[in-house]
Design a protein around this motif. Structure first.
Motif, PDB file in Angstrom:
ATOM      1  N   LEU A   4      31.651  34.225 -38.516  1.00 28.59           N
ATOM      2  CA  LEU A   4      31.983  33.943 -39.918  1.00 28.59           C
ATOM      3  C   LEU A   4      33.354  33.260 -40.020  1.00 28.59           C
ATOM      4  CD1 LEU A   4      31.130  34.124 -42.826  1.00 28.59           C
ATOM      5  CD2 LEU A   4      31.962  36.472 -42.913  1.00 28.59           C
ATOM      6  N   LEU A   7      32.704  29.734 -39.112  1.00 31.12           N
ATOM      7  CA  LEU A   7      31.993  29.034 -40.193  1.00 31.12           C
ATOM      8  C   LEU A   7      32.968  28.637 -41.298  1.00 31.12           C
ATOM      9  CD1 LEU A   7      29.196  28.224 -41.429  1.00 31.12           C
ATOM     10  CD2 LEU A   7      29.169  30.458 -42.516  1.00 31.12           C
ATOM     11  N   GLY A  11      34.121  24.946 -42.491  1.00 28.16           N
ATOM     12  CA  GLY A  11      33.973  24.508 -43.873  1.00 28.16           C
ATOM     13  C   GLY A  11      35.278  23.945 -44.422  1.00 28.16           C
ATOM     14  N   PRO A  67      31.565  28.104 -51.496  1.00 29.26           N
ATOM     15  CA  PRO A  67      30.999  28.437 -52.807  1.00 29.26           C
ATOM     16  C   PRO A  67      30.874  29.957 -52.983  1.00 29.26           C
ATOM     17  CG  PRO A  67      29.671  26.764 -51.710  1.00 29.26           C
ATOM     18  CD  PRO A  67      30.669  27.246 -50.712  1.00 29.26           C
ATOM     19  N   VAL A  69      28.544  31.789 -54.133  1.00 29.29           N
ATOM     20  CA  VAL A  69      27.272  32.378 -53.699  1.00 29.29           C
ATOM     21  C   VAL A  69      27.223  32.480 -52.164  1.00 29.29           C
ATOM     22  CG1 VAL A  69      24.773  32.101 -53.707  1.00 29.29           C
ATOM     23  CG2 VAL A  69      26.065  31.601 -55.759  1.00 29.29           C
ATOM     24  N   GLN A  70      27.814  31.500 -51.485  1.00 31.52           N
ATOM     25  CA  GLN A  70      27.852  31.577 -50.025  1.00 31.52           C
ATOM     26  C   GLN A  70      28.723  32.753 -49.575  1.00 31.52           C
ATOM     27  OE1 GLN A  70      26.151  30.140 -47.652  1.00 31.52           O
ATOM     28  NE2 GLN A  70      27.296  31.254 -46.095  1.00 31.52           N
ATOM     29  N   ARG A  72      29.025  35.464 -51.179  1.00 32.14           N
ATOM     30  CA  ARG A  72      28.209  36.666 -51.415  1.00 32.14           C
ATOM     31  C   ARG A  72      27.136  36.809 -50.350  1.00 32.14           C
ATOM     32  NH1 ARG A  72      28.357  34.894 -57.551  1.00 32.14           N
ATOM     33  NH2 ARG A  72      30.494  35.529 -57.891  1.00 32.14           N
ATOM     34  N   LEU A  73      26.589  35.681 -49.913  1.00 32.86           N
ATOM     35  CA  LEU A  73      25.606  35.728 -48.825  1.00 32.86           C
ATOM     36  C   LEU A  73      26.249  36.337 -47.581  1.00 32.86           C
ATOM     37  CD1 LEU A  73      23.725  32.301 -49.029  1.00 32.86           C
ATOM     38  CD2 LEU A  73      22.733  34.568 -49.207  1.00 32.86           C
ATOM     39  N   ALA A  74      27.470  35.884 -47.283  1.00 30.28           N
ATOM     40  CA  ALA A  74      28.176  36.411 -46.114  1.00 30.28           C
ATOM     41  C   ALA A  74      28.412  37.907 -46.278  1.00 30.28           C
ATOM     42  CB  ALA A  74      29.502  35.679 -45.935  1.00 30.28           C
ATOM     43  N   ARG A  75      28.724  38.307 -47.518  1.00 36.71           N
ATOM     44  CA  ARG A  75      28.967  39.725 -47.789  1.00 36.71           C
ATOM     45  C   ARG A  75      27.711  40.551 -47.522  1.00 36.71           C
ATOM     46  NH1 ARG A  75      32.620  42.165 -52.006  1.00 36.71           N
ATOM     47  NH2 ARG A  75      31.678  44.084 -52.711  1.00 36.71           N
ATOM     48  N   VAL A  76      26.552  40.026 -47.917  1.00 34.79           N
ATOM     49  CA  VAL A  76      25.296  40.739 -47.687  1.00 34.79           C
ATOM     50  C   VAL A  76      25.020  40.834 -46.181  1.00 34.79           C
ATOM     51  CG1 VAL A  76      22.793  40.541 -47.939  1.00 34.79           C
ATOM     52  CG2 VAL A  76      24.259  40.168 -49.906  1.00 34.79           C
ATOM     53  N   VAL A  77      25.328  39.775 -45.450  1.00 33.12           N
ATOM     54  CA  VAL A  77      24.967  39.743 -44.030  1.00 33.12           C
ATOM     55  C   VAL A  77      25.903  40.617 -43.190  1.00 33.12           C
ATOM     56  CG1 VAL A  77      24.733  38.254 -42.012  1.00 33.12           C
ATOM     57  CG2 VAL A  77      23.879  37.484 -44.215  1.00 33.12           C
ATOM     58  N   ALA A 228      32.754  40.227 -56.253  1.00 35.20           N
ATOM     59  CA  ALA A 228      32.051  39.780 -55.051  1.00 35.20           C
ATOM     60  C   ALA A 228      32.298  38.301 -54.836  1.00 35.20           C
ATOM     61  CB  ALA A 228      30.571  40.051 -55.195  1.00 35.20           C
TER      62      ALA A 228
ATOM     63  N   PHE B  79      27.727  21.124 -44.239  1.00 37.97           N
ATOM     64  CA  PHE B  79      26.982  21.348 -42.999  1.00 37.97           C
ATOM     65  C   PHE B  79      25.607  20.710 -43.104  1.00 37.97           C
ATOM     66  CE2 PHE B  79      29.530  25.216 -43.841  1.00 37.97           C
ATOM     67  CZ  PHE B  79      30.459  25.067 -42.827  1.00 37.97           C
ATOM     68  N   VAL B  91      26.300  34.515 -37.627  1.00 34.06           N
ATOM     69  CA  VAL B  91      26.987  35.445 -38.530  1.00 34.06           C
ATOM     70  C   VAL B  91      26.180  36.736 -38.655  1.00 34.06           C
ATOM     71  CG1 VAL B  91      27.665  35.827 -40.944  1.00 34.06           C
ATOM     72  CG2 VAL B  91      28.201  33.652 -39.843  1.00 34.06           C
TER      73      VAL B  91
END
Lengths: 228, 340
Positions: A4, A7, A11, A67, A69-70, A72-77, A228, B79, B91
């Motif tokens: 992460l 990533l 970015g 972004p 939402v991204q 938040r996606l990382a938070r979920v994962v 979040a 990306f 990840v």
């Protein structure tokens, strides 16, 4: 979590938004070293002061490039704790890159002199310069994180937090400040490096900088609980 | 996974978006979250997925691997599709080779192969949505949360969603899905959670709602044996008709790009649409009657009706006798029987 961090760094670097703080940092260093030459430790002390707002701004940009939402996606994962830590770590790594540039820069433009008789040895000057920058980094990352969109939710508040943080760090860091403890010790560190540095002062400044960063980061973590 | 007395508001002095939500979902179960726009469906899903933290109450027993498909995929990232999915796989903790395998699998499965080197901001909405779906599935999810997964998808991809849900359920995962277009008629057997006025209520399935209707076609000569076999298995055969022209309006909805496409999946809930989710006229599934649900060319015809988790799941046996598509085979077709 390393994935992460990578990533987020990717970015940050690929959007080109990394350019703005890098250029601002180079400009500030150019102004700083354009005036004349100084001993490394003294010059680096001032350089750390100048870079403090740049590092904080860079952190805010790095965290805001992703972004919502991204994020938040990382938070979920990976979970909330690791998601937060990965953002701060990515900002710290980017900050280390900027610090490396700041340490090399004065040698390229002839902004520093080698030690004369009675001066600090060169190695000691370099080490103290690195120390001064590393002291500024955690506090700058914490300030940038507090100014990030995840916390402030709006561009206006974000800039306000960043500006107020950077200005008060200077104003309250002046030698006659009424409440120097409210801000990270970037100016006191620069002053300490202008003359002989006692070991106890070094320890005190290190503890002060880390404690300030810890408090600010705790604020960030607390703020992110419901954001979040 | 359970939400225990969960309350949520976004700001300290803001209104409560959800109050006293008490719902639970177990492994292998699917729940459809219904409700009007802005009523808090996404909020409920994000609480379940772990995006949001309850203001009060708690979420317990959330599986370790959660896949969340947001309503809108964040495509504003520098990306390519391949690089993004590979990074997300790492990840998620997948080691290198496994990550590559997972990415390849889902890229192929969702038809993203030719977009692999395309940058995310250049994707169409539907394709970006597929990337959103892929990233949630890279690591087999113990809980899959899908927020309006059908939005923007083409007909083929729409059919893929229940198929994927079926696979997650078969592997013991739980699935939460929101939908306001009536697409969830494709999920027979799903539990229904309705969100209205900040509260979540679970519609108790009635006896009728707990069963689904499956139409299947058998060769006319073998119809007696097939009926006997179905009855022996405990199924209720509703009627037998002798031609295979399916009822009209298999998938009504002029706004849907899938209108003209074959519908390999269907199913209907006897309880009918939720009052809060009354489909707009012309929405898919809005005028279906349970007894008229055709299964044109449905794969999965070898499954017993009450065991069909998601018709159209892979591995099902596509019968060569199956009625191909709406408007298909005409009077000479095989006998069709409706079992319940």
């Amino acid at each position: 979590m390393t994935a992460l961090v990578r990533l987020r760094l990717a970015g940050f670097l690929r959007t080109g938004r990394a350019l703005a703080p890098v250029l601002a940092g180079l400009l500030a260093l150019g102004v700083l070293y354009g005036g004349g030459q100084a001993q490394p430790a003294e010059a680096y002390g001032v350089s750390a002061v100048v870079l403090f707002p740049v590092l904080a701004w860079q952190t805010k940009i790095l965290l805001d490039v992703e972004p919502d939402v991204q994020r938040r996606l990382a938070r979920v994962v990976v979970g909330p704790a690791r998601e937060r830590a990965a953002g701060l770590l990515a900002a710290a790594v980017a900050g280390l890159g900027t610090i490396a540039v700041a340490l090399v820069f004065p040698w390229l433009v002839g902004g520093v002199t080698g030690p004369g008789p009675g001066d600090r040895p060169l190695a000691e000057g370099l080490a103290l310069g690195l120390w001064a920058h590393l002291l500024a980094l955690p506090a700058a990352v914490a300030l940038g994180a507090l100014a990030s969109r995840a916390i402030t939710r709006s561009a206006g508040y974000g800039v306000a937090v960043l500006t107020v943080g950077a200005v008060t760090a200077v104003v309250l860091g002046l030698s006659r400040s009424a409440a120097p403890w409210l801000v990270p010790p970037v100016l006191p560190t620069a002053r300490a490096l202008a003359g002989p540095l006692a070991a106890s002062t070094g320890v005190l400044l290190t503890a002060w900088a880390l404690a300030w960063a810890a408090v600010a980061l705790a604020g960030y973590v607390w703020g992110r609980r419901s954001r979040a | 996974m359970r939400l225990e007395d969960v309350w949520l508001r976004y700001h300290r002095r803001g209104p409560w978006v959800l109050r006293q939500a008490d719902v639970a979902i177990g492994p292998g179960e699917v729940a459809v979250v219904l409700g009007r726009n802005g009523v808090g469906k996404s909020t409920l899903l994000q609480l379940a997925a772990g995006v949001l933290r309850p203001t009060r109450g708690r979420v317990v027993d959330r599986p370790a691997a959660v896949g969340w498909v947001p309503e809108r995929f964040p495509a504003d990232q520098p990306f390519t599709v391949g690089a993004y999915l590979a990074a997300m796989a790492r990840v998620a903790g997948l080691p290198g080779a496994e990550a590559d395998r997972a990415v390849r699998r889902w890229v192929d499965r969702l038809g993203l192969a030719r977009f692999r080197d395309v940058r995310l901001p250049q994707l169409s909405k539907g394709t970006a949505q597929k990337v959103g779906l892929a990233q949630a599935l890279l690591r087999p999810p113990g809980l899959l949360v899908l927020d309006e997964p059908w939005e923007g998808l083409d007909a083929a991809a729409r059919d893929l969603v229940p198929e994927v849900i079926g696979e997650v359920l078969a592997e013991g995962g739980a699935v939460l899905v929101s939908d306001h277009r009536g697409e969830t008629v494709r999920l027979p057997g799903a539990r229904h959670w309705s969100v209205a006025d900040g509260t979540v209520t679970e519609a108790t399935p009635t006896g009728a709602a707990a069963t689904v209707v499956v139409e299947l076609s058998v060769p006319a000569a073998a119809v007696s044996a097939a009926v006997a076999r179905l009855r022996a298995d405990g199924h209720h055969v509703l009627r037998i008709r002798d031609h295979a022209v399916p009822p009209p309006a298999t998938r009504p909805g002029s706004d849907s790009p899938s209108t003209a496409a074959p519908a390999p999946v269907s199913g209907a809930d006897h309880s009918g649409p939720d009052p809060d989710e009354a489909p707009v006229p012309g929405a898919p599934g809005s005028d279906r009657s349970p007894d008229e649900v055709p299964v044109p060319g449905a794969p999965g015809s070898d499954r017993s009706p009450d065991e069909v988790p998601v018709p159209g799941a892979p591995g099902s046996d596509h019968s060569s006798d199956a009625v191909p598509v709406p408007g298909g085979s005409g009077r000479s077709g095989p006998a069709s029987e409706v079992a319940r």
